[in-house]
Design a protein around this motif. Structure first.
Motif, PDB file in Angstrom:
ATOM      1  N   GLU A 240      16.820   2.958  16.297  1.00 26.31           N
ATOM      2  CA  GLU A 240      15.612   3.015  15.480  1.00 26.31           C
ATOM      3  C   GLU A 240      15.954   3.542  14.094  1.00 26.31           C
ATOM      4  O   GLU A 240      16.799   4.407  13.934  1.00 26.31           O
ATOM      5  CB  GLU A 240      14.565   3.918  16.145  1.00 26.31           C
ATOM      6  N   PRO A 265      16.761   0.251  28.011  1.00 29.39           N
ATOM      7  CA  PRO A 265      15.854   1.217  27.385  1.00 29.39           C
ATOM      8  C   PRO A 265      16.433   2.626  27.349  1.00 29.39           C
ATOM      9  O   PRO A 265      15.934   3.479  26.602  1.00 29.39           O
ATOM     10  CB  PRO A 265      14.600   1.164  28.274  1.00 29.39           C
ATOM     11  N   PRO A 268      20.133   4.530  23.311  1.00 34.59           N
ATOM     12  CA  PRO A 268      19.529   4.637  21.973  1.00 34.59           C
ATOM     13  C   PRO A 268      19.962   3.520  21.034  1.00 34.59           C
ATOM     14  O   PRO A 268      19.233   3.178  20.100  1.00 34.59           O
ATOM     15  CB  PRO A 268      20.019   6.006  21.479  1.00 34.59           C
ATOM     16  N   HIS A 271      17.294   0.727  21.141  1.00 35.42           N
ATOM     17  CA  HIS A 271      15.876   0.973  20.876  1.00 35.42           C
ATOM     18  C   HIS A 271      15.361   0.083  19.740  1.00 35.42           C
ATOM     19  O   HIS A 271      14.235  -0.426  19.797  1.00 35.42           O
ATOM     20  CB  HIS A 271      15.652   2.445  20.537  1.00 35.42           C
ATOM     21  N   ASN A 274      15.223  -3.692  20.944  1.00 35.67           N
ATOM     22  CA  ASN A 274      14.085  -3.872  21.852  1.00 35.67           C
ATOM     23  C   ASN A 274      12.763  -3.829  21.089  1.00 35.67           C
ATOM     24  O   ASN A 274      11.815  -4.546  21.418  1.00 35.67           O
ATOM     25  CB  ASN A 274      14.105  -2.815  22.949  1.00 35.67           C
TER      26      ASN A 274
END
Length: 381
Positions: A240, A265, A268, A271, A274
């Motif tokens: 992210e 999931p 990290p 993330h 996804n």
């Protein structure tokens, strides 16, 4: 096999024009959009250079604008030649055709290597620097299969996913986009990889001056070029708020396809990818997903679109706007980005007058340009 165009088109710059273009883009407050507007208004880079001081003062500049000298441009050209590199203008035949179509495409890029690589349809591959073994293998698979299908593979020379993509496409053609000057590759451990790219079937690209050491804010600019050169961008692993997600967002803004590889999931590094899938990115579990998605786009005429050219110049031009017109435009602007067409409708002024006032404000450092051609006033001025 993707084609992309019936043939390369464009007009080569003269050496005199190339020096003038380099001087103009290296002058203060002149970015790609301002460069284009200056050429449109002034007729040539040489005329624009002569008019920069007057235009910036009319926009409210409190000090003289720095104009790059002929000597500065000639020295940078000489450094490029010594490094086996050259500068390509946006209207020249070897300029990456998809890149020239984006908003704010760089008018000049420094390139080194096999120029034929630049004019083929391209797949961008980006992802985590701290890549997993499976992520690196997947990126290499996409790059290898895409290369064999006739695509150039474009990435950012970073560790991890970028490195895997470049290495897997060394034989078929890969483009390494640098955040700094071509003589300042980053990270240092990939210098030998860059040499393999430029000495083989690949190409190195940068819009930054020679000698420019990359800083944090330069990497989003690099990501913009990766997205612009590519017909689609594959994100293999991305955390992210990572640079890879910036590339994906820019690709979406440019109308490119965004492919994302699903991951655990619990990891990290997955993330961000996804999250892209939740936002509508194309689910990618194999090379064929990418090739099938890009097949219709790869047959388009990539060599069309807007190109910055120097038109015939008669020495004419409209009279500069008066102070009342400038005040009306400045009053219509605020910190919220707006479309230029909205400014024209709101003020009732001629479009040419509004564009010229915006150009003056830009050169004076009083205007912010945003994605999609939006503008806002620099309130801190």
């Amino acid at each position: 096999m993707p084609d992309g165009s019936a043939g390369r088109t464009g007009i080569a710059l003269t050496e005199r024009q190339r020096i003038a273009w380099l001087r103009l883009i290296r002058s203060d407050n002149v970015g790609p959009a301002t460069f284009r507007d200056l050429i449109n208004h002034c007729g040539s880079a040489e005329n624009a250079l002569a008019m920069l001081p007057e235009l910036s003062l009319r926009g409210g500049a409190t000090r003289s604008i720095r104009v790059a000298s002929t000597g500065d441009a000639e020295r940078e050209l000489e450094i490029a030649y010594r490094h086996g590199a050259r500068f390509l203008g946006i209207g020249e035949p070897d300029y990456p055709p998809a890149l020239r179509q984006i908003d704010g495409a760089p008018p000049l890029i420094a390139v080194k290597g096999n120029l034929a690589t630049a004019t083929r349809p391209s797949i961008g591959i980006v992802g985590s620097r701290n890549a997993s073994i499976s992520g690196a293998k997947f990126a290499a698979m996409i790059a290898h299969d895409g290369g064999r299908a006739g695509y150039t593979i474009t990435s950012g020379l970073a560790r991890g996913i970028d490195t895997a993509a470049h290495r897997a496409s060394l034989q078929t053609g890969t483009i390494a986009v640098l955040a700094g000057g071509l003589d300042q590759p980053y990270p240092p451990e990939n210098i030998s990889l860059l040499d393999e790219i430029t000495e083989g079937a690949g190409l190195a690209v940068s819009e930054m001056p020679f000698g420019w050491e990359p800083r944090a804010r330069d990497f989003p600019r690099r990501n913009r070029l990766i997205a612009g050169i590519s017909l689609g961008v594959v994100v293999v692993e991305a955390a992210e708020r990572s640079g890879s997600l910036i590339t994906a967002r820019m690709a979406g803004d440019f109308g490119r396809l965004v492919f994302a590889v699903p991951g655990s999931p619990l990891d990290p590094r997955c993330h961000g990818t996804n999250g892209l899938l939740k936002q509508g990115a194309i689910v990618t579990t194999g090379s064929q997903d990418v090739l099938d998605g890009l097949a219709p786009l790869s047959q388009l005429d990539l060599f069309g679109g807007t190109v910055v050219e120097e038109p015939e110049w008669t020495g004419g031009g409209m009279l500069p706007p008066d102070d009342d017109d400038r005040s009306i435009v400045v009053s219509a602007l605020g910190p919220t980005p707006v479309e230029v067409d909205d400014i024209i409708r709101h003020t009732g002024l001629a479009a040419s007058a509004v564009y010229l006032v915006l150009l003056e404000l830009d050169l004076a450092g009083r205007l912010h340009r945003h994605v999609g051609g939006l503008v806002s006033i620099a309130m801190e001025y």
